[in-house]
Design an enzyme around this catalytic site. Structure first.
Site, PDB file in Angstrom:
ATOM      1  CG  PHE A 199     144.494   0.900 105.016  1.00 37.82           C
ATOM      2  CD1 PHE A 199     143.763  -0.242 105.310  1.00 37.82           C
ATOM      3  CD2 PHE A 199     145.487   0.824 104.066  1.00 37.82           C
ATOM      4  CE1 PHE A 199     144.035  -1.445 104.670  1.00 37.82           C
ATOM      5  CE2 PHE A 199     145.768  -0.380 103.416  1.00 37.82           C
ATOM      6  CZ  PHE A 199     145.030  -1.511 103.725  1.00 37.82           C
ATOM      7  CB  CYS A 200     140.897   6.247 107.510  1.00 39.38           C
ATOM      8  SG  CYS A 200     139.286   5.586 107.956  1.00 39.38           S
ATOM      9  CB  ALA A 201     145.521   6.870 104.583  1.00 38.24           C
TER      10      ALA A 201
END
Length: 456
Positions: A378-380
């Site tokens: 999740f781009c995290a």
């Protein structure tokens, strides 16, 4: 917490009409179903109101700030009125500026570009990459990454300590999310802002996941800037916003050099050019602006305000409660959390399922039930890896072969929803989770291009 949560009452508000609510999708097992869009945290569907407003304006589209013709004048008025609508929506002060960008990522990169020399940035490792990564693009800016806190108070204490120990004592900026794009948990924004200001630092709020779910007021939260994207706010037309203090923005060189940002350009006797740049928001809006994107954001702001956040929040909290209770009934499901199961949150939850690769599970939800969720990091990446632990699970039968060795299944599943989500989509999702865990997938799957897909 910094953002209050209204007591749940499912009768308070009906889902807002959104595009795609009647789209039919095929199932690998045969037949079709209405598509259940449960990936709002990535891109929320357009509100019908937004689409209607954009469609009504489209025949009158003209170049903004560029012409004397009627359509250009109308488009310019529409563009600047959209700016004023967003100013009101965010509670901007008279000295604040609203700058139109492409996205939250673009907004935070713009802010990174205008930081004074030798600014020190403080950012938690739990941030989305949009607010984690832009700062190191500046060689003359130092970045301090803070460890993931396990309570809201620990977040405040960690920031307090880091700010107090900073040397030298120069300009500083704190960047923090309002609501996690992984767990949906609300962060103590007001308390973090107070800590930042007490130590002479400024603070920017990444509101990408907060602004679609809760009112965001700069003065109430006491933040210096707020950044968000239209495509999270039911206005997916390629625009974003950076709003807040004007001084650093006015003092820095334009983010992009070109027409619109320049007020006057003249030749010098030595053959070069002299440029006088705008000091208004136009300084950082070079080129022909995305008037449709700006208008769409303003339309979404009006629609949410008129619908009433109190009712929208109440209904969403009821959906959150239903999802959490439903997932709790499945022992194999582990919902990810930083602050604990009682933490206030928006309609974003991530989880893993024992015995399943997350990509496989998400693919089965889509192919066999017509449910769209998201899987991955999740781009995290630092946050998800922290939540999952450093030891990767054993890869399932359907994973991503191009992942780093030993990390094939180090990913999760995210379900997210909002103002346009029908109850039926949530109920179908919970039923599907239980059936997949109990009975397994009804179809075979394979890996293609790093994605898990139904085998033909």
């Amino acid at each position: 917490m910094s953002v209050s949560v209204v007591a749940a009452d499912r009768s308070v508000c009906a889902p807002l009409p959104v595009l795609g609510r009647d789209v039919r999708v095929p199932l690998v097992t045969g037949g079709e179903v209405d598509y259940a869009a449960l990936d709002y945290a990535a891109s929320a569907p357009a509100l019908q109101r937004v689409w209607d407003d954009v469609a009504a304006y489209a025949p009158y589209y003209g170049s903004v700030h560029r012409g004397a013709g009627y359509l250009s004048q109308l488009s310019t008025d529409l563009f600047e009125n959209s700016r004023r609508t967003i100013e009101e929506f965010l509670g901007c002060g008279a000295e604040d500026q609203v700058i139109f960008t492409r996205s939250t990522t673009d907004s935070l990169n713009l802010l990174a570009a205008v930081l004074p020399q030798d600014t020190r940035v403080f950012v938690f490792e739990t941030e989305h990459h949009a607010s984690l990564l832009p700062w190191e693009q500046r060689a003359d800016v130092a970045v301090t990454y803070l460890n993931a806190p396990r309570t809201p108070q620990q977040a405040v204490d960690t920031l307090e300590k880091a700010l107090a120990e900073r040397e030298p004592y120069g300009p500083a900026l704190v960047c923090v999310t309002g609501a996690s794009n992984v767990t949906g948990e609300l962060w103590p924004v007001r308390e973090l802002a107070a800590a930042a200001h007490a130590h002479g630092a400024r603070i920017v709020l990444d509101a990408a996941q907060l602004v679609p779910h809760h009112p965001v007021d700069l003065a109430e939260l006491d933040v210096d800037w707020v950044a968000f994207s239209g495509h999270k706010l039911y206005a997916p037309f390629g625009a974003g916003v950076l709003a807040g203090r004007a001084d650093w923005l006015q003092d820095a060189a334009p983010y992009l050099a070109g027409g619109g940002a320049s007020r006057k350009v003249s030749r010098r006797t030595d053959g070069g050019v002299d440029v006088e740049w705008h000091t208004t928001a136009a300084r950082h809006e070079a080129g022909s602006p995305n008037v449709i994107g700006a208008y769409a954001i303003a339309s979404a702001c009006r629609a949410l305000s008129e619908a009433g956040f109190e009712g929208l929040i109440a209904r969403e909290q009821a959906l959150i409660t239903r999802v959490r209770e439903g997932l709790t009934e499945v022992p194999e499901v582990n919902v990810l959390s930083l602050f604990g199961e009682d933490a206030a949150r928006v309609g974003v939850l991530s989880f893993v399922v024992e015995g399943w690769n997350s990509s496989h599970f998400a693919a089965a939800l889509s192919a066999e039930y017509g449910i769209g969720v998201r899987d991955g990091l999740f781009c995290a990446h630092p946050l998800v890896r922290t939540l999952l632990g450093s030891e990767p699970q054993e890869p399932g039968e359907c994973g991503a072969p191009d992942s780093a060795p030993g990390e094939r299944s180090l990913n999760a599943i995210r379900v997210s929803f909002g103002a346009g989500t029908p109850d039926e989509h949530v109920e179908r999702f919970l039923r599907a989770v239980k059936e997949l865990v109990t009975d397994g997938a009804r179809w075979n799957y394979r890996t293609e291009g790093g994605r898990c897909v139904p085998a033909v």
